[in-house]
Design a protein around this motif. Structure first.
Motif, PDB file in Angstrom:
ATOM      1  N   LEU A 293       0.820  -1.206   0.000  1.00  0.00           N
ATOM      2  CA  LEU A 293       0.000   0.000   0.000  1.00  0.00           C
ATOM      3  C   LEU A 293       0.860   1.265   0.000  1.00  0.00           C
ATOM      4  O   LEU A 293       0.477   2.279  -0.576  1.00  0.00           O
ATOM      5  CB  LEU A 293      -0.960  -0.032   1.184  1.00  0.00           C
ATOM      6  N   GLY A 297       0.784   4.140  -2.660  1.00  0.00           N
ATOM      7  CA  GLY A 297       0.655   5.497  -2.131  1.00  0.00           C
ATOM      8  C   GLY A 297       1.601   6.490  -2.786  1.00  0.00           C
ATOM      9  O   GLY A 297       1.390   7.699  -2.693  1.00  0.00           O
ATOM     10  N   VAL A 298       2.652   5.985  -3.449  1.00  0.00           N
ATOM     11  CA  VAL A 298       3.599   6.872  -4.133  1.00  0.00           C
ATOM     12  C   VAL A 298       2.855   7.806  -5.089  1.00  0.00           C
ATOM     13  O   VAL A 298       3.197   8.982  -5.222  1.00  0.00           O
ATOM     14  CB  VAL A 298       4.668   6.039  -4.893  1.00  0.00           C
ATOM     15  N   SER A 300      -0.039   9.180  -4.756  1.00  0.00           N
ATOM     16  CA  SER A 300      -0.612  10.354  -4.090  1.00  0.00           C
ATOM     17  C   SER A 300       0.490  11.379  -3.813  1.00  0.00           C
ATOM     18  O   SER A 300       0.247  12.588  -3.858  1.00  0.00           O
ATOM     19  CB  SER A 300      -1.369   9.955  -2.825  1.00  0.00           C
ATOM     20  N   GLU A 301       1.704  10.893  -3.547  1.00  0.00           N
ATOM     21  CA  GLU A 301       2.825  11.828  -3.357  1.00  0.00           C
ATOM     22  C   GLU A 301       3.088  12.622  -4.644  1.00  0.00           C
ATOM     23  O   GLU A 301       3.317  13.831  -4.613  1.00  0.00           O
ATOM     24  CB  GLU A 301       4.097  11.062  -2.952  1.00  0.00           C
ATOM     25  N   PRO A 322      -6.971  15.369   4.745  1.00  0.00           N
ATOM     26  CA  PRO A 322      -7.269  14.179   5.564  1.00  0.00           C
ATOM     27  C   PRO A 322      -8.748  13.791   5.530  1.00  0.00           C
ATOM     28  O   PRO A 322      -9.083  12.629   5.360  1.00  0.00           O
ATOM     29  CB  PRO A 322      -6.852  14.595   6.971  1.00  0.00           C
ATOM     30  N   VAL A 323      -9.654  14.749   5.695  1.00  0.00           N
ATOM     31  CA  VAL A 323     -11.078  14.425   5.781  1.00  0.00           C
ATOM     32  C   VAL A 323     -11.571  13.874   4.433  1.00  0.00           C
ATOM     33  O   VAL A 323     -12.381  12.944   4.380  1.00  0.00           O
ATOM     34  CB  VAL A 323     -11.896  15.643   6.271  1.00  0.00           C
ATOM     35  N   MET A 325      -9.722  12.218   2.218  1.00  0.00           N
ATOM     36  CA  MET A 325      -9.185  10.864   2.046  1.00  0.00           C
ATOM     37  C   MET A 325      -9.892   9.873   2.949  1.00  0.00           C
ATOM     38  O   MET A 325     -10.236   8.765   2.537  1.00  0.00           O
ATOM     39  CB  MET A 325      -7.693  10.871   2.333  1.00  0.00           C
ATOM     40  N   ASP A 326     -10.122  10.268   4.201  1.00  0.00           N
ATOM     41  CA  ASP A 326     -10.792   9.366   5.138  1.00  0.00           C
ATOM     42  C   ASP A 326     -12.200   9.018   4.662  1.00  0.00           C
ATOM     43  O   ASP A 326     -12.611   7.869   4.681  1.00  0.00           O
ATOM     44  CB  ASP A 326     -10.884  10.005   6.536  1.00  0.00           C
ATOM     45  N   THR A 327     -12.934  10.047   4.238  1.00  0.00           N
ATOM     46  CA  THR A 327     -14.321   9.797   3.848  1.00  0.00           C
ATOM     47  C   THR A 327     -14.385   8.897   2.623  1.00  0.00           C
ATOM     48  O   THR A 327     -15.195   7.971   2.571  1.00  0.00           O
ATOM     49  CB  THR A 327     -15.054  11.124   3.567  1.00  0.00           C
ATOM     50  N   ASN A 330     -13.530   5.442   3.839  1.00  0.00           N
ATOM     51  CA  ASN A 330     -14.589   4.867   4.668  1.00  0.00           C
ATOM     52  C   ASN A 330     -15.793   4.459   3.829  1.00  0.00           C
ATOM     53  O   ASN A 330     -16.385   3.403   4.037  1.00  0.00           O
ATOM     54  CB  ASN A 330     -15.032   5.862   5.734  1.00  0.00           C
ATOM     55  N   PRO A 440      -8.369  -1.574   2.868  1.00  0.00           N
ATOM     56  CA  PRO A 440      -7.145  -0.771   2.697  1.00  0.00           C
ATOM     57  C   PRO A 440      -6.768  -0.581   1.232  1.00  0.00           C
ATOM     58  O   PRO A 440      -6.319   0.489   0.826  1.00  0.00           O
ATOM     59  CB  PRO A 440      -6.065  -1.601   3.406  1.00  0.00           C
ATOM     60  N   THR A 443      -9.149   1.922  -0.310  1.00  0.00           N
ATOM     61  CA  THR A 443      -8.798   3.244   0.220  1.00  0.00           C
ATOM     62  C   THR A 443      -7.635   3.854  -0.537  1.00  0.00           C
ATOM     63  O   THR A 443      -7.693   5.007  -0.972  1.00  0.00           O
ATOM     64  CB  THR A 443      -8.358   3.127   1.695  1.00  0.00           C
ATOM     65  N   THR A 444      -6.579   3.070  -0.691  1.00  0.00           N
ATOM     66  CA  THR A 444      -5.357   3.616  -1.259  1.00  0.00           C
ATOM     67  C   THR A 444      -5.555   3.998  -2.728  1.00  0.00           C
ATOM     68  O   THR A 444      -5.073   5.034  -3.177  1.00  0.00           O
ATOM     69  CB  THR A 444      -4.199   2.604  -1.091  1.00  0.00           C
ATOM     70  N   ASP A 447      -7.804   7.119  -2.819  1.00  0.00           N
ATOM     71  CA  ASP A 447      -7.115   8.334  -2.360  1.00  0.00           C
ATOM     72  C   ASP A 447      -6.515   9.112  -3.516  1.00  0.00           C
ATOM     73  O   ASP A 447      -6.656  10.330  -3.609  1.00  0.00           O
ATOM     74  CB  ASP A 447      -5.974   7.960  -1.405  1.00  0.00           C
TER      75      ASP A 447
END
Lengths: 469, 469
Positions: A293, A297-298, A300-301, A322-323, A325-327, A330, A440, A443-444, A447
């Motif tokens: 992951l 995630g690279v 998103s960087e 953050p909010v 990405m979290d939402t 989720n 996960p 999510t990734t 994101d």
């Protein structure tokens, strides 16, 4: 553990220390075998274990042995004499021996096999070679079978004479002259029938069976759907080769669910129970997914690195990353959990994909609308509390930022639920376990997309000149 | 659906259109009742439903009705005459009627109750009033009980004469003069015993029972642990009031697991199956948690707003926020999934918390070490590919940023696994379902802490003057 059991545990270890055979035997009369096995699992010394094993009532030794931990079983097998090993094998059901041997080192397996009587060795060997997680791997070869012409009275007599050799006497399997399976009788059918009727007359015609290579999860689904206690397993010529009983299926259900939960939490499924798995081994189960992951995630960087100049213009945009990405994560996790569970319960099949995805899109749109409107209000309240959020935006820009974030939230929820719905189906299509497309993972992936949408929406508004250049 | 079943489905609807009673009856002889119920669930017209119901073999009507969807059952109950309703009630097991009535509108319930024979009405009413999810709510009141002095031969005779009135005849419950439960016999014990033995002589002494108010999840754990087919339910005076059978337990296991998975995915558990839940209702189950998590997420906005000036100095720090947050959330999700599953399977109890938490900290330290070292290499590779990451940091600063992020990753993993381990125990302690402490919940809490740690570590290095002021 109940108080009563706690007390018995104390007595057990007292008796063990004093080598009090009489007291031990008393305990084996009163305490369920499975609990005694749990006491014994706490003992490491093979000499003490051998002593405990010798105090077990002869008719319970096989049961007791089966219930022990892998480690305790292995310790005992090492100290057993050949005679003791043969006795244990003869007393156990074939599928139980196979379960034990599957987890033992190769030298113990070959010693046990060499001591098996010839006919027994063949069936043990056969079961050991069936592919893991198939119907055959959990079936037993001890079952009751009669020619369908046999009379009910004679069948009952034969069952009584044979004694408790079969793992289940509750279901009796009927064969014709060619040894084909032609029906089943339940033990209570025999009780309620007249002794002079033939088994053929009272048989269940609607009997079910499964092939040797059917996945055990599918077999479990059959047990649940049809409320049966035992199921015949047939080979490719439709000849019966074994039977699966409901107690084995409960273990399968439990194991498969644990595996699905582990996969969905991004953990390589554990071989043993949680409590039996050592920290370093657990770490090796946890680390791989986290690393995969991080690599995903690279992206998103890279996205953030691309948009850093824009972020410098309106730093408030960073606060909501953050909010957002979290939402997104989720929302996807919700769909993932429900879809994978529904697939496991066979609520729908791969061909229902368009229907399910359409439903998820509708659900996502409604959820997104509710959540985004609510979020907009939360953001406006935050902005309007003096000193809470440090920003030099004017009121119209604050409204616009709240709107951009809310719009991005809506898109992230819809996109995320779509991806989370599509991935498990894709996994099934590729003949993989849908639980692999874990929360996960979704999510990734989402994101990266959410960030792109977020900055995309911002760029549209930015070109209108609403923000400082 | 198998091809065979698909073909039968076609025949079913053909016969239904033509009102071909003979063909319908043939189908009911060949196709399992549960599959026929699935066909019937697709029919909306109550007149057609009533026609189907009338073609069902008399001995299968109760089974067939029980297997139907709530909606189909309700449609049928509305068109049933009183006589038909009474017949259905008399043919069904009490726990099955109660399951049906629980989901029906009040007027149907009172009509059904008024038509029940008096003795039946009492037991139905009693079961309807037991608290949901307790042992009593899933027990049936039809079971076989004998005085323990009865002879085996007489018991078999009595069972044959009584016929199939009890939901299970495989377990027989023995009472003494005071109607206390003194043991159980399995049907096969009777078969293998001599007719002149008393039931008392052949009884299982180690019999198990459960209280009326025990949680059904605990009852399921007992069935799994002891491999039993039926379990006695006793009231507070230890008098037997009902029995739970293994088929009801399989339904409980399935339902409880689905509920746990929904909760852990941050969804309010669905009342019906996934496929039966409409999108707007699904949205109402998904939105609440997302909104709660957005509110908790406000804290991460505040943290970022506080640190925005520092972020402006080293914008590269922003790039790693997603990967830091994802990894923290994922690591917590792993622990959450495993701990909640282990708690559900009763692998450990609340009092084992120190042991479990210590194990998780060790696991987290090892996992963190592996993942952070790996991540450090990934970040360095990213920085060293020209043009990939847009930054004006010099090489020593790039190493430092990679180290800060890796250190933050390590801390986030340890913290996250600790929180994810502690929260489910806290929930049990507060008598809540541990599955409530879902992965999204852990993620959102840990995010805020991870950001604080991240900026904290940066500030320590910043004060050394390594970065431009």
């Amino acid at each position: 553990m109940t108080k009563w059991l706690k007390k018995k545990e104390g007595e057990f270890f007292d008796a063990l220390e004093k080598r009090d055979v009489k007291h031990m035997r008393e305990l084996f009369n009163k305490v369920p075998t499975v609990d005694l096995a749990e006491f014994a699992d706490q003992v490491d010394d093979p000499v003490k274990l051998a002593f405990i094993f010798k105090t077990v009532k002869s008719e319970l030794t096989a049961d007791f042995f089966t219930e022990l931990d892998d480690d305790t079983q292995e310790a005992l097998l090492h100290v057993f004499s050949d005679a003791e090993l043969v006795e244990l094998i003869n007393k156990s059901y074939t599928d139980d021996i196979v379960d034990v041997l599957e987890d033992m080192p190769a030298n113990l397996v070959s010693r046990a096999l060499s001591l098996c009587p010839k006919d027994r060795r063949e069936s043990v060997n056969k079961l050991l070679n069936y592919k893991e997680d198939t119907a055959a791997s959990i079936m037993t070869t001890e079952y009751l079978t009669f020619h369908s012409d046999v009379k009910v009275g004679d069948a009952i007599k034969a069952i009584r004479e044979a004694g408790r050799k079969a793992e289940t006497v509750y279901t009796i399997f009927l064969r014709d002259d060619k040894r084909n399976l032609v029906g089943t009788c339940d033990l209570d059918d025999l009780i309620f029938a007249k002794p002079e009727q033939t088994l053929y007359e009272i048989r269940n015609q609607e009997f079910l069976y499964t092939k040797v290579d059917t996945d055990q999860e599918e077999v479990a689904a059959k047990f649940k759907k049809y409320d049966i206690n035992a199921l015949a397993v047939v080979n490719n010529d439709l000849k019966m080769v074994g039977v699966i009983t409901v107690d084995d299926i409960m273990d399968v259900m439990e194991k498969e669910t644990s595996e699905d939960i582990a996969l969905q939490s991004g953990v390589v499924p554990l071989k043993d129970e949680y409590v039996e798995t050592k920290p370093w081994r657990m770490a090796l189960k946890c680390a791989p997914w986290l690393i995969v992951l991080i690599i995903i995630g690279v992206f998103s960087e890279l996205v953030l690195s691309q948009f850093q100049e824009k972020l410098a213009i309106v730093p408030a945009l960073i606060f909501f990353i953050p909010v957002l990405m979290d939402t997104g994560g989720n929302a996807g996790g919700q769909t993932c959990g429900l879809i994978i569970r529904a697939l496991a319960l066979r609520e729908f099949e791969v061909k229902d994909f368009p229907k399910v995805v359409w439903k998820e899109i509708k659900t996502a749109a409604i959820t997104g609308l509710i959540v985004a409107s609510f979020a907009f209000c939360v953001f406006m309240i935050e902005f309007s509390i003096p000193g809470l959020i440090h920003t030099d935006l004017v009121i119209s820009q604050k409204i616009l930022v709240s709107a951009i974030v809310s719009l991005a939230l809506f898109s992230a929820i819809v996109l995320s639920k779509f991806v989370a719905c599509a991935l498990p189906f894709l996994a099934v299509r590729l003949k993989k376990d849908p639980a692999l497309t874990s929360q996960p993972f979704v999510t990734t992936i989402v994101d990266v997309c959410s960030l792109l949408i977020y900055f995309g929406i911002f760029m549209i508004f930015y070109t209108t000149g609403f923000f400082p250049a």
